[in-house]
Design an enzyme around this catalytic site. Structure first.
Site, PDB file in Angstrom:
ATOM      1  N   HIS A 178       0.809  -1.210   0.000  1.00 63.59           N
ATOM      2  CA  HIS A 178       0.000   0.000   0.000  1.00 63.59           C
ATOM      3  C   HIS A 178       0.851   1.272   0.000  1.00 63.59           C
ATOM      4  CE1 HIS A 178      -2.762   3.076   1.502  1.00 63.59           C
ATOM      5  NE2 HIS A 178      -3.745   2.315   1.057  1.00 63.59           N
ATOM      6  N   ASP A 179       0.787   2.027  -1.107  1.00 68.76           N
ATOM      7  CA  ASP A 179       1.324   3.396  -1.199  1.00 68.76           C
ATOM      8  C   ASP A 179       2.801   3.530  -0.829  1.00 68.76           C
ATOM      9  OD1 ASP A 179      -1.252   4.012  -1.877  1.00 68.76           O
ATOM     10  OD2 ASP A 179      -1.582   5.470  -0.292  1.00 68.76           O
ATOM     11  N   LYS A 228      -4.354   4.771  -7.327  1.00 67.22           N
ATOM     12  CA  LYS A 228      -4.957   5.036  -6.012  1.00 67.22           C
ATOM     13  C   LYS A 228      -5.604   6.410  -6.008  1.00 67.22           C
ATOM     14  CE  LYS A 228      -5.454   4.062  -1.555  1.00 67.22           C
ATOM     15  NZ  LYS A 228      -4.410   4.621  -0.701  1.00 67.22           N
TER      16      LYS A 228
END
Length: 301
Positions: free
Chosen positions: A36-37, A123
């Protein structure tokens, strides 16, 4: 409005994890790994040399290598660097322009550069499911468990776990493969997940999940050459991969003592007892594999 510099803090360990409400068992045949990110922009707010960030990176690298070896799909989220005002919308009010001001920092960090077999999702909001086909991908793969690691624990990671839960996907937050704005917020994200939407596990739990899943047998080797090679190549700069040979000394490709010690610790959880000195002496990928084979054969006999 923008993210401030983040003071380092100790990475939570298993002893810090909250007690969970569910006893879901992680199954490599049912799982997808969400990184994630982990973009240069979001990591810039930390001290890159801190134990927190070094542990975060190493644990994510280890889990990714394990997932590739086990055939677990690896999915990334990454914000774009040219978000239109109507796309960014309320994020502008909360966080400012973000990546739009630093387009050169959009890539995922070099240690975790997505490979050709990985999936990268654009995202747009906190949840990885928002305006993406993540759920459809998981349904197509026949998978209903989501392993979550990355940043920030109490924002996108926790919200993605909650969103997964509401879609009947079992979320597994990797407590020591996350980072956050503070230790308190990190632990809050783990507590909320454990008490409301999922299960908190450790990196070690993920790496041992193949042994615990249905159909695993004690006769199966805990390490294979392919897994070893994947773990090592994850640490080698992409520019050097074309020149890499299995008999080359790994120190020449930048592997340092901290990374070598992490292999000692990680492999011990898989039942492979090697020492730092043995790995330094074995030197190469082929040397390491010969050492591991001897260790595994000794245990089997």
């Amino acid at each position: 409005m923008a993210i401030p510099s983040i003071a380092t803090y100790p990475m939570p360990t298993v002893n810090d994890f909250p007690k969970g409400k569910v006893d879901w068992q992680l199954d490599p045949k049912r799982a997808v790994f969400l990184i994630h990110d982990m973009q240069d922009y979001f990591l810039r707010f930390y001290d890159q040399g801190s134990d927190l960030i070094q542990t975060l990176k190493q644990n994510l690298v280890d889990i990714k290598a394990f997932c590739h070896q086990q055939g677990i799909p690896v999915v990334y989220t990454a914000q774009p660097n040219d978000q239109a005002p109507e796309d960014r919308a309320l994020l502008n009010d909360m966080w400012g322009s973000g990546l739009n001001d630093y387009p050169e920092l959009q890539p995922v960090i070099s240690e975790l550069t997505p490979s050709e077999i990985d999936t990268v999702l654009v995202k747009w909001r906190y949840s990885a499911f928002h305006r993406s086909n993540l759920q459809e991908l998981m349904q197509g793969w026949g998978r209903d468990q989501l392993i979550i690691g990355g940043i920030y624990a109490h924002i996108g990671c926790m919200i993605s776990a909650a969103d997964a839960f509401m879609r009947d996907i079992q979320p597994f937050m990797v407590g020591d493969a996350l980072a956050d704005f503070s230790e308190d917020e990190h632990k809050m994200a783990l507590s909320y997940t454990a008490g409301r939407t999922g299960r908190v596990v450790s990196t070690e739990d993920v790496l041992l999940s193949a042994k615990h899943s249905e159909g695993a047998t004690s006769e199966e080797p805990s390490m294979t050459f392919d897994l070893l090679k994947a773990q090592v190549l994850e640490l080698i700069d992409e520019d050097d991969l074309s020149e890499f040979e299995s008999d080359d000394e790994l120190i020449d490709y930048g592997l340092d003592s901290i990374q070598i010690m992490s292999f000692v610790t990680k492999w011990r959880t898989l039942g492979v007892e090697v020492t730092f000195a043995e790995l330094v002496q074995a030197a190469s990928l082929n040397g390491w594999w010969a050492l591991i084979e001897r260790k595994q054969q000794k245990v089997a006999n």
